[in-house]
Write an enzyme that holds these catalytic residues in place. Structure first.
Site, PDB file in Angstrom:
ATOM      1  N   GLU A 121      26.562 -15.554  46.666  1.00  0.00           N
ATOM      2  CA  GLU A 121      26.709 -15.257  48.205  1.00  0.00           C
ATOM      3  C   GLU A 121      25.319 -14.843  48.934  1.00  0.00           C
ATOM      4  O   GLU A 121      25.328 -14.763  49.910  1.00  0.00           O
ATOM      5  CB  GLU A 121      27.393 -13.710  48.204  1.00  0.00           C
ATOM      6  CG  GLU A 121      26.793 -12.543  47.508  1.00  0.00           C
ATOM      7  CD  GLU A 121      26.614 -12.419  46.303  1.00  0.00           C
ATOM      8  OE1 GLU A 121      27.283 -13.232  45.423  1.00  0.00           O
ATOM      9  OE2 GLU A 121      26.495 -11.023  45.637  1.00  0.00           O
ATOM     10  N   HIS A 134      24.575 -14.450  41.683  1.00  0.00           N
ATOM     11  CA  HIS A 134      25.171 -14.039  43.039  1.00  0.00           C
ATOM     12  C   HIS A 134      25.165 -15.153  44.059  1.00  0.00           C
ATOM     13  O   HIS A 134      24.177 -15.209  44.618  1.00  0.00           O
ATOM     14  CB  HIS A 134      24.330 -12.941  43.406  1.00  0.00           C
ATOM     15  CG  HIS A 134      24.580 -11.586  42.865  1.00  0.00           C
ATOM     16  ND1 HIS A 134      25.652 -10.768  43.278  1.00  0.00           N
ATOM     17  CD2 HIS A 134      24.203 -11.115  41.730  1.00  0.00           C
ATOM     18  CE1 HIS A 134      25.594  -9.608  42.377  1.00  0.00           C
ATOM     19  NE2 HIS A 134      24.559  -9.755  41.683  1.00  0.00           N
ATOM     20  N   CYS A 183      29.317 -11.895  39.247  1.00  0.00           N
ATOM     21  CA  CYS A 183      28.279 -10.831  38.416  1.00  0.00           C
ATOM     22  C   CYS A 183      28.962  -9.973  37.644  1.00  0.00           C
ATOM     23  O   CYS A 183      29.866 -10.403  36.529  1.00  0.00           O
ATOM     24  CB  CYS A 183      27.396 -10.276  39.496  1.00  0.00           C
ATOM     25  SG  CYS A 183      26.003  -9.637  38.489  1.00  0.00           S
TER      26      CYS A 183
HETATM   27  N1  GLN Z   1      26.570  -3.773  36.139  1.00  0.00           N
HETATM   28  C1  GLN Z   1      26.371  -5.272  35.545  1.00  0.00           C
HETATM   29  C2  GLN Z   1      25.042  -5.463  35.044  1.00  0.00           C
HETATM   30  O1  GLN Z   1      23.970  -4.532  35.322  1.00  0.00           O
HETATM   31  C3  GLN Z   1      26.661  -6.314  36.722  1.00  0.00           C
HETATM   32  C4  GLN Z   1      25.666  -6.073  37.742  1.00  0.00           C
HETATM   33  C5  GLN Z   1      26.227  -6.715  39.108  1.00  0.00           C
HETATM   34  O2  GLN Z   1      27.266  -6.820  39.426  1.00  0.00           O
HETATM   35  N2  GLN Z   1      25.035  -6.868  39.884  1.00  0.00           N
HETATM   36  O3  GLN Z   1      24.646  -6.389  34.351  1.00  0.00           O
END
Ligand code: GLN
Length: 535
Positions: A510, A508, A382
């Site tokens: 995970e 994600h 992410c």
């Molecule tokens: N801050 C980034 C976004 O909003 C990444 C978010 C995250 O890593 N969950 O896109």
């Protein structure tokens, strides 16, 4: 019709009700029962999505796009339970719904009150999950500690459910603490007596006590607890500290907790078999053949719960590769001031997890640069993918001060930007790209080698995306676009040519890893890191 197990907690918080609930689910599944597990959280936030990790730990995301309590992660890792939006009831959600109904006039002129309207709303929420999942047993964890003002409506709701359903359909399990007082050389049972007393004042008598303790409890102590708390002798179960959380179901099973639960719920099933779990998961955790050191660069590294699923997934990747994963936690802000090579030296793999806000970003970018230049396996998740993109744009494509619009709204090279639809968003709650999205994995990439298939679905939680405007420029210099959400042409995975293992994903992974079935990307990342180590 589903039967119910309600799990409450007493004396102090953080005793591991989530783990206890997940472990109970695991044991019951081993007996051939289907289960689902849900959590009631007494706070007023509608969901934890708006909370800081320091307040709440990780926000766990489900397939259907709910931002939930991290205990739901335990439920999914331990069991086959389907969890979703409805599996996490919060006081905020309950009041939101009741007040909306009141405004619509649905209460037909009645005075709307905590009892019965709030408690009914809670009971309906629990019953709905049990009915829709159509399982044998629904396990309901009540957050907070007995005695808190906040959790009273939830306790009243489950008291009523027991009365309505009757014994044999519904049991109460209370997780409590037995502190060991060193100067006296013994366990003290008084806090447990008080906590059970508080429950009984509300009209709940626990059927089973799970006693958290650092030392074994004697038979005499169990007798004493049973007598003063009015539970059966056999229903005082020791919940001793363990080295690996995945051992908890085995400890419970050895003491016959599964038999006891089945008896109290009038269910008969053949013996449970957890041997596969024991042989594969526990054996490899305790005596693995290999070892690997993974550095996680984040800004909440002082808080173990902030990256809970990441750490667990790394452990799962280790189990799959018969390796102990030593996790080296590095604060990204330290990388902004200190000697990078010295801090990151000896890492067999580097992982950058998700995150929000500008703090620590430059340190993360430096960590990516180090992994890219020194050809150390790198896994970006992410925000980790976003900083990997920024790093490449700046240092390989010559885009000076390239950035994400999240961190520099006036950057000349916004390689990470908001989608049009996100620009209109005003409310912060539940307004990100959330939940499972399809992704097409390109053949011949590391990702395809790991997944062994082209069509996958992974969970998301972010506002910003890779900016397609820069795709060609980055591709020319060696970025491989290994995963795409085709419907909307969104970049989901990037990799680098000429690097042993550099994979970064917008989703994600995970949230979909299990101890006995590691997520393919985590499994492959650990394999690549082991290869790096043996060099
Ligand atoms: N801050 C980034 C976004 O909003 C990444 C978010 C995250 O890593 N969950 O896109």
């Amino acid at each position: 019709m589903s039967k119910f197990i309600f799990v409450t907690g007493g004396v102090v918080s953080s005793l591991g009700k989530g783990l206890a609930s997940a472990s109970i689910g695991k044991m019951l599944e081993a007996r051939g029962l289907t289960t689902t597990t849900m959590k009631c959280d007494p706070y007023l936030n509608v969901d934890p999505g708006t909370m800081n990790p320091f307040q709440h730990g990780e926000v766990y995301v489900t397939d259907d796009g709910a931002e939930t309590d991290l205990d739901l992660g335990h439920y999914e890792r331990f069991t086959n339970a389907k969890v979703g939006k409805d599996s996490n009831i919060t006081t905020g959600k309950v009041y939101y719904s009741v007040i909306a109904k009141e405004r619509k006039g649905e209460y037909l002129g009645k005075t709307v009150q905590i009892i019965p309207h709030i408690t009914d709303e809670i009971k309906n929420g629990i019953r709905k999950v049990a009915k829709e999942r159509d399982v044998d047993v629904t396990i309901v964890e009540i957050g907070g500690t007995v005695g808190d003002i906040e959790s009273l409506p939830f306790l009243e709701a489950i008291r009523q459910m027991r009365w309505e359903l009757g014994t044999g359909y519904c049991i109460f399990i209370h997780l409590t603490l037995l502190p060991f007082i060193r100067s006296a050389g013994e366990h003290k049972t008084k806090p447990t007596q008080h906590s059970v007393g508080r429950l009984r004042e509300i009209g709940i008598t626990p059927d089973i006590l799970l006693c958290r303790t650092e030392k074994t409890i004697t038979k005499e102590q169990k007798e004493k607890i049973a007598l003063f708390c009015s539970v059966d002798r056999e229903a005082v179960i020791e919940a001793i500290d363990v080295k690996y959380i995945y051992e908890v179901p085995l400890h419970y099973q050895k003491q016959g907790l599964d038999d006891l639960i089945l008896r109290k719920l009038n269910i008969s099933r053949p013996e449970g078999d957890l041997h596969k779990w024991e042989d594969f998961v526990i054996k490899r955790l305790k005596s693995p053949k290999h070892e690997v050191k993974i550095t996680v660069v984040g800004k909440y590294i002082t808080l173990p719960d902030a990256y809970k699923s990441i750490y667990e997934s790394l452990v799962h990747g280790g189990i799959a590769n018969d390796a102990r994963v030593v996790i080296n936690k590095v604060d990204s802000e330290d990388l902004e001031k200190g000697n990078i090579a010295k801090i990151l030296e000896g890492s067999d793999g580097i992982l950058i997890p998700g995150g929000f806000g500008v703090r620590g970003i430059e340190g993360k970018i430096r960590a990516v640069e180090y992994a890219r230049e020194n050809k150390i396996p790198f896994f970006g998740i992410c925000l980790g993918m976003q900083v990997a993109t920024i790093e490449f744009a700046r240092h390989v494509c010559g885009m000076k001060n390239a950035n994400s619009k999240e961190f520099d709204p006036s950057t000349q090279y916004p390689v990470i930007d908001l989608l049009e639809e996100q620009k209109k968003v005003r409310n912060m709650g539940a307004s990100m790209r959330l939940g499972a999205y399809a992704c097409h994995v390109v053949k011949g990439t590391h990702s395809h080698k790991a997944y062994k298939k082209e069509n996958i679905a992974e969970r998301h939680r972010h506002r910003y995306e890779f900016n397609n405007h820069f795709r060609k420029d980055l591709e020319k210099k060696g970025v491989v676009f290994a995963g795409i959400h085709q419907e909307r042409n969104l970049v989901e995975i990037i990799e680098l040519k000429d690097h042993p293992w550099f994979v970064a994903c917008q989703f994600h992974p995970e949230f979909k890893s299990k101890p006995d079935k590691a997520h393919p990307l985590f499994q492959d990342f650990i394999a690549a890191s082991l290869a790096q180590r043996s060099k």
